[in-house]
Scaffold this active site. Structure first.
Site, PDB file in Angstrom:
ATOM      1  N   ASP A  80      12.119   7.756   6.276  1.00 42.83           N
ATOM      2  CA  ASP A  80      11.014   8.637   6.665  1.00 42.83           C
ATOM      3  C   ASP A  80      11.475  10.093   6.692  1.00 42.83           C
ATOM      4  OD1 ASP A  80      10.039   6.122   7.089  1.00 42.83           O
ATOM      5  OD2 ASP A  80       9.806   6.301   9.252  1.00 42.83           O
ATOM      6  N   GLU A 101      14.338   9.013  10.104  1.00 44.32           N
ATOM      7  CA  GLU A 101      15.038   7.756  10.370  1.00 44.32           C
ATOM      8  C   GLU A 101      14.981   6.859   9.141  1.00 44.32           C
ATOM      9  OE1 GLU A 101      12.156   4.918  12.788  1.00 44.32           O
ATOM     10  OE2 GLU A 101      12.226   6.905  13.702  1.00 44.32           O
ATOM     11  N   ASN A 123      14.689   2.743   7.902  1.00 48.25           N
ATOM     12  CA  ASN A 123      14.203   1.441   8.355  1.00 48.25           C
ATOM     13  C   ASN A 123      14.741   0.357   7.426  1.00 48.25           C
ATOM     14  OD1 ASN A 123      12.590  -0.866   8.847  1.00 48.25           O
ATOM     15  ND2 ASN A 123      10.910   0.394   9.592  1.00 48.25           N
TER      16      ASN A 123
END
Length: 327
Positions: A276, A288, A290
Site C-alpha cells: 500500500d 505497509e 500485506n
C-alpha cells in the site's frame, strides 16, 4: 487429411482428460476463519478459493485453524495447504510455525517474513534502512505514562496523524486524528498495549501487487469515506472507486512497481503480496506490505490480475505453484 484431423482431435480430448485427472488427484486443504478481527473476510476468501478449485476438479476441504487442525491434516492428507487466513495468528508467523511441522507445502509467506511484515514497526525500520520512503512514526505504549504525547507529536510528526495497531490488517482500528481528538481516540486502542502513531500523508491511494516475484500491476482507490478503511474495502455500499490503469507517468509507474518488488524481496515474501502506497507531491510513501491479501469478490489482487489477463483460477494456480516448506 481426415486422419490428421481425427488424430489432432483425439490428442486434444486426451489432453483435456489428462488435465482433469491431474487436477482431480491434487488435494488442497484450505485454512480459513480463525479468531482475528478479519475472520469474516478470511471465511469469504476461503469460500471463493474453494469454489474456484472445485470447479476445476481439485479435491478440496476447508478447515478452521483450531485444535483439530493437525488431525484434519493427517486424515485428509493434502498435497498443498492453502492459507486463507487474515490478521492475527493467520499472517503473523503463528500458523506458519505450525504448518512447518507438517512438512506439507503451504502457500504464501513463511514464518519470519510473515511476522516481519505484520509488525508495522519492524517492517518500517527495514524500509527506512533500505531507503524506501515511509511516513515518519513514533511508537506509543499504553504501559508507560505518556502525558506529553501531544507535544511529542507536534515536535516529531505534526497533526493530523494516523494511529493504528502494529499487528492488524484491513485497516482495523485505524484512525486519522487531530490535536483535539487524539487522546479520545487513543483510548479506543488500549487493548493493544502498543501502537504506532504515524504522520498523515495526503495524496493518492495506490496499491501494487506482486505474485511469485513478478510485478503483477497496480490499482488506484478513491474512497468516498475519510480514507480507505475497513468499510471502504469490504462494503459494496461504500462505493469506493477502483481505477485501472493507474494514471501515472511511465517513470512513476515503473518506480511504484520497483518499490513494491523491492519491499517483497526485502521481507522475503513468497507467493503473493500487496503493498500500500500514498503518492504525494511526486513521491511514493510505502504504508505497509500485506502477505495475505484477500481473495474475495471485492479484493484487489484478483482484480489487478484479471485486468492483466490472469483469471481467478490461474491466479490461484500461481499461488499454489509457489507453495513450499522451509521458507
Amino acid at each position: 487429411m481426415y486422419l490428421v484431423k481425427f488424430w489432432k482431435k483425439l490428442v486434444l480430448v486426451w489432453k483435456k482428460k489428462l488435465k482433469y485427472w491431474n487436477n482431480l488427484k491434487k488435494k488442497i486443504l484450505i485454512i480459513s476463519g480463525g479468531i482475528s478481527k478479519e475472520r469474516l473476510i478470511s471465511l469469504d476468501t476461503g469460500k471463493q478459493v474453494a469454489k474456484e478449485l472445485k470447479k476445476n476438479n481439485y479435491k478440496v476441504k476447508i478447515t478452521e485453524p483450531d485444535f483439530t487442525l493437525i488431525d484434519v491434516i493427517n486424515t485428509f492428507k493434502p498435497d498443498i495447504i492453502f492459507n486463507a487466513l487474515h490478521g492475527q495468528f493467520g499472517e503473523d508467523g503463528y500458523i506458519q510455525t505450525i504448518l512447518e511441522t507438517t512438512n506439507i507445502p503451504y502457500t504464501h509467506s513463511g514464518v519470519i517474513a510473515s511476522s516481519i511484515a505484520m509488525d508495522k514497526i519492524i517492517s518500517k525500520k527495514i524500509f527506512i534502512k533500505n531507503k524506501i520512503l515511509t511516513p515518519k512514526f513514533i511508537e506509543y505504549s499504553f504501559d508507560k505514562i505518556n502525558l506529553d504525547i501531544i507535544k511529542k507529536i507536534e515536535k516529531k510528526l505534526k497533526f493530523p496523524v494516523v494511529i493504528k495497531p502494529i499487528n492488524e490488517g484491513s485497516s482495523v482500528n485505524v484512525f486519522i486524528c487531530t490535536k483535539s481528538n487524539i487522546l479520545k481516540r487513543l483510548k479506543l486502542l488500549k487493548e493493544y498495549k502498543k501502537i504506532i502513531i504515524e504522520e498523515f500523508i495526503p495524496g493518492r491511494e495506490i496499491q501494487a501487487a506482486i505474485v511469485n516475484s513478478r510485478k503483477l500491476g497496480a490499482i488506484e482507490l478513491k474512497p468516498k469515506r475519510q480514507f480507505y478503511d475497513y468499510q471502504a474495502k469490504y462494503n459494496p455500499k461504500a462505493k469506493t472507486k477502483h481505477i485501472m490503469p493507474v494514471n501515472l507517468k511511465t517513470k512513476d509507474y515503473n518506480k511504484l512497481m520497483y518499490l513494491a518488488l523491492k519491499a517483497h524481496k526485502l521481507i522475503k515474501c513468497r507467493g503473493v503480496s500487496r503493498t500500500d502506497f500514498k503518492f504525494y507531491k511526486g513521491k511514493f510513501y510505502l504504508l505497509e506490505i500485506n502477505t495475505q491479501p484477500g481473495m474475495t469478490k471485492l479484493s484487489l489482487v484478483p482484480e489487478i490480475a484479471s485486468y492483466h489477463g490472469i483469471n481467478f483460477i490461474n491466479l490461484i494456480k500461481l499461488i499454489l505453484k509457489d507453495a513450499s516448506t522451509n521458507k
